[in-house]
Design a protein around this motif. Structure first.
Motif, mmCIF file in Angstrom:
data_model
loop_
_atom_site.group_PDB
_atom_site.id
_atom_site.type_symbol
_atom_site.label_atom_id
_atom_site.label_comp_id
_atom_site.label_asym_id
_atom_site.label_seq_id
_atom_site.Cartn_x
_atom_site.Cartn_y
_atom_site.Cartn_z
ATOM 1 N N LEU A 1 0.821 -1.209 0.000
ATOM 2 C CA LEU A 1 0.000 0.000 0.000
ATOM 3 C C LEU A 1 0.860 1.266 0.000
ATOM 4 O O LEU A 1 0.487 2.267 -0.598
ATOM 5 C CB LEU A 1 -0.946 0.002 1.200
ATOM 6 N N LYS A 2 1.991 1.202 0.668
ATOM 7 C CA LYS A 2 2.868 2.376 0.738
ATOM 8 C C LYS A 2 3.678 2.578 -0.539
ATOM 9 O O LYS A 2 3.811 3.689 -1.027
ATOM 10 C CB LYS A 2 3.816 2.246 1.933
ATOM 11 N N TYR A 3 4.228 1.489 -1.111
ATOM 12 C CA TYR A 3 5.156 1.598 -2.235
ATOM 13 C C TYR A 3 4.592 1.111 -3.566
ATOM 14 O O TYR A 3 5.243 1.238 -4.597
ATOM 15 C CB TYR A 3 6.439 0.810 -1.948
ATOM 16 N N GLY A 4 3.432 0.483 -3.542
ATOM 17 C CA GLY A 4 2.876 -0.056 -4.779
ATOM 18 C C GLY A 4 3.421 -1.442 -5.069
ATOM 19 O O GLY A 4 4.045 -2.078 -4.223
ATOM 20 N N ILE A 5 3.194 -1.908 -6.280
ATOM 21 C CA ILE A 5 3.564 -3.273 -6.666
ATOM 22 C C ILE A 5 5.071 -3.520 -6.614
ATOM 23 O O ILE A 5 5.518 -4.650 -6.480
ATOM 24 C CB ILE A 5 2.977 -3.622 -8.054
#
Length: 70
Positions: free
Chosen positions: A37-41
């Motif tokens: 959620l913080k950094y993406g995939i």
């Protein structure tokens, strides 16, 4: 190693604290969700929190001064 610590001591640290440094084994672990959620995939597989906690445990005294490894 830069502090003069032997590699066997570093290996022992990872063997004893590995579960705290690497708290899950799957990229799809629910524990990894905050990182995604913080950094993406492209999120890192592990948070640095576990390693930081372990290093503080081994490298800081109770009065928060650094321990010099021999």
């Amino acid at each position: 190693m830069a502090t003069g610590t032997e590699s066997t001591n570093i290996l022992k640290l990872y063997q004893e604290e590995g579960i705290n440094i690497f708290p899950y084994q799957s990229r799809l672990s629910p524990k990894r969700l905050p990182l995604i959620l913080k950094y993406g995939i492209s999120a890192p597989k592990f948070s640095s929190e576990g390693l930081i906690k372990v290093l503080k445990k081994y490298l800081l005294r109770q009065d928060r001064t650094a321990i010099i490894l021999q």
